[in-house]
Design an enzyme around this catalytic site. Structure first.
Site, PDB file in Angstrom:
ATOM      1  N   LEU A 171      -2.862   1.538  10.672  1.00  0.00           N
ATOM      2  CA  LEU A 171      -2.559   2.894  10.197  1.00  0.00           C
ATOM      3  C   LEU A 171      -2.063   2.819   8.750  1.00  0.00           C
ATOM      4  O   LEU A 171      -1.031   2.212   8.470  1.00  0.00           O
ATOM      5  CB  LEU A 171      -1.486   3.542  11.074  1.00  0.00           C
ATOM      6  N   ALA A 172      -2.813   3.439   7.856  1.00  0.00           N
ATOM      7  CA  ALA A 172      -2.471   3.322   6.423  1.00  0.00           C
ATOM      8  C   ALA A 172      -2.700   4.630   5.685  1.00  0.00           C
ATOM      9  O   ALA A 172      -2.916   4.648   4.482  1.00  0.00           O
ATOM     10  CB  ALA A 172      -3.301   2.212   5.789  1.00  0.00           C
ATOM     11  N   ARG A 227       8.711   8.967   0.972  1.00  0.00           N
ATOM     12  CA  ARG A 227      10.025   8.423   0.643  1.00  0.00           C
ATOM     13  C   ARG A 227       9.976   7.361  -0.447  1.00  0.00           C
ATOM     14  O   ARG A 227      10.987   6.968  -0.986  1.00  0.00           O
ATOM     15  CB  ARG A 227      10.676   7.869   1.934  1.00  0.00           C
ATOM     16  N   GLU A 278      12.323   9.256  18.643  1.00  0.00           N
ATOM     17  CA  GLU A 278      12.467   9.184  17.186  1.00  0.00           C
ATOM     18  C   GLU A 278      13.882   9.580  16.784  1.00  0.00           C
ATOM     19  O   GLU A 278      14.514  10.428  17.432  1.00  0.00           O
ATOM     20  CB  GLU A 278      11.440  10.099  16.509  1.00  0.00           C
ATOM     21  N   TYR A 283       3.226 -19.018 -26.013  1.00  0.00           N
ATOM     22  CA  TYR A 283       2.367 -18.193 -25.169  1.00  0.00           C
ATOM     23  C   TYR A 283       0.975 -18.807 -25.098  1.00  0.00           C
ATOM     24  O   TYR A 283       0.304 -18.958 -26.123  1.00  0.00           O
ATOM     25  CB  TYR A 283       2.266 -16.755 -25.707  1.00  0.00           C
TER      26      TYR A 283
END
Ligand code: UD1
Ligand code: CA
Length: 426
Positions: free
Chosen positions: A11-12, A18, A157, A335
């Site tokens: 499930l995505a 939030r 819940e 670098y």
């Protein structure tokens, strides 16, 4: 009992409100891997007939994150976890076996734990099984309500729990196995919770229990494993737990970490035996480090980098998308980006590969035994030949390749000597 076969559903498609993010929650990363990729990789370790991911209509970005072999079901609106499972229904026509349901926001679940859970469900005679755990502070999770025979009779819940139910420490991980025909019947009976406008998958438990189709629970030992990520704070907590696992694993494999607390290494990194990682080092992305290397302190190694054995990368050095040959040293203030550096090269302090011209990244090639003077700048694409030398502060401009053994100096760098004896072959 004969195994019925299993189909996984991840499930995505939730909004992840939030997280307060403009990108989907499940694309956020822990230790260098997205949440969705972690769930997908778990599925790769199980014998499954089919793998389905439920995504939102904006789910294309997720598809790129996943290994091959997944099918995509689209949940048009985020109307809850039961609604998400229903969105996968058309992929399960006539399926008489089990389904394994995973939430894509639980990145700490271990494959061994999931395997044990699935095996237990396959041995038991139950219609479903829930993976649970005990948390001292279970706020936000569904609570597991058990009946007289220890079977699960409902999952409540947080928002609907009584004070007594809130006191239950055993929580729902959001990972389940179900007999698909039984679950499908139960899903059709689930009522919407008007205050949230959602259909809860957890309501299926009570429906099945009332139909005398008992549900079992498997409680994990390490409750971290079932932690769900709903907020940035939880994301950071998960990162911390997973990082600890990654570091312990490296030490177990023979890598010395002087101070694990100040060492940040992604799960995608491989490091050979007897390499030493000094404090304040960040190694991220797809990186391979050989044996007996010395890295840090204060070093940043980024994706696409491959260090051979006995390489030394010291303080304030950043290495990105570069191949570094055996015994090469870059010890200070450097670098190296898109660099192909041969073996036994000495990269002097303050060397920079200017790899980006504002449009594309270009390669700097530095061949075996070269001696790069302090403060050299390579304007890529450019190549430095074997055992060649640059003087301090040389700016080697684009395309002005340095022949083998030559010494160049100045800005722009010019040849001072053609065949220097300065660097003898090792
Ligand atoms: C859920 C469980 C809770 C459990 C917790 C574990 C329900 C109602 N509650 O709560 O009992 O303790 O997980 O972490 O199931 N999703 C969709 N479509 C939707 C809604 C969600 O695909 O419409 C997906 C999300 O992307 C996520 C997963 O389902 O991967 C869980 O959803 P989330 O909203 O995070 O549920 P929780 O409130 O955490
Ligand atoms: Ca969640």
């Amino acid at each position: 009992m004969e195994k019925k076969g299993m189909i996984a559903i991840i499930l995505a498609a939730g909004e992840g409100k939030r997280m307060k993010s403009s990108i989907p929650k499940v694309l956020h990363q822990v230790c260098g891997k997205s949440l969705i990729r972690r769930s997908a990789e778990l599925c790769g370790g199980l014998p499954l007939e089919k793998k389905i991911v439920v995504v939102s209509p904006q789910g294309e970005a997720l598809e790129k994150e996943l290994p091959a072999g997944f099918e995509f079901a689209v949940q048009e609106k985020p109307l809850g976890t039961a609604h998400a499972v229903l969105a996968a229904r058309s992929f399960l026509k006539k399926w008489q076996g089990d389904v394994l349901i995973l939430c894509a926001d639980a990145p700490l679940l271990r494959l061994e734990t999931l395997k044990k859970f699935v095996e237990k469900h396959e041995q038991d005679q139950y219609y479903g099984a829930i993976l649970t755990g005990r948390l001292p502070n279970p706020t936000g999770y569904g609570r597991i309500v058990r009946g007289g025979n220890d079977e699960v009779i409902s999952v409540v819940e947080e928002a609907h729990a009584t004070v007594y139910e809130k006191a239950i420490e055993e929580i729902n991980s959001g990972t389940y196995c179900f007999d698909w025909p039984a679950l499908q019947d139960a899903l059709n009976e689930i009522q919407i919770h008007p205050e949230k406008n959602e259909l809860y998958l957890t309501d299926a438990i009570q429906i099945l229990a009332l139909q005398n189709k008992p549900i079992s629970a498997y409680c994990v030992d390490d409750a971290h494993e079932i932690m769900g990520i709903n907020s940035r704070a939880q994301l950071a907590q998960a990162e911390k737990v997973l990082r600890q696992r990654v570091l312990e694993n490296l030490m177990y494999q023979g890598v010395t970490l002087i101070d694990p607390a100040s060492t940040f290494i992604d799960e995608t990194v491989e490091i050979g035996q007897d390499s030493v990682i000094h404090p304040f080092t960040v190694i991220e992305g797809e990186v391979k480090i050989g044996r007996s290397c010395e890295i840090g302190p204060f070093t940043h190694i980024r994706g696409g980098t491959n260090l051979s054995d006995r390489v030394e990368i010291g303080n304030f050095v950043e290495v990105k998308a570069s191949q570094i040959g055996e015994g090469t040293k870059a010890k200070h203030l450097t670098y190296l980006g898109n660099a192909q550096v041969g073996p036994h090269v000495n990269v002097g302090a303050g060397t920079i590969t200017a790899n980006y011209d504002g449009e594309a990244k270009h390669t700097t090639q530095i061949d075996e035994g070269a001696f790069v003077g302090s403060g050299t700048i390579f304007v890529a694409p450019v190549q430095m030949g074997k055992r060649a030398v640059t003087g301090a502060g040389a700016v080697v401009t684009r395309g002005k390749n340095i022949p083998d053994g030559a010494v160049v100096v100045g800005v722009p760098a010019k040849i001072l000597q053609q065949n220097s004896e300065v660097r003898k072959q090792k």
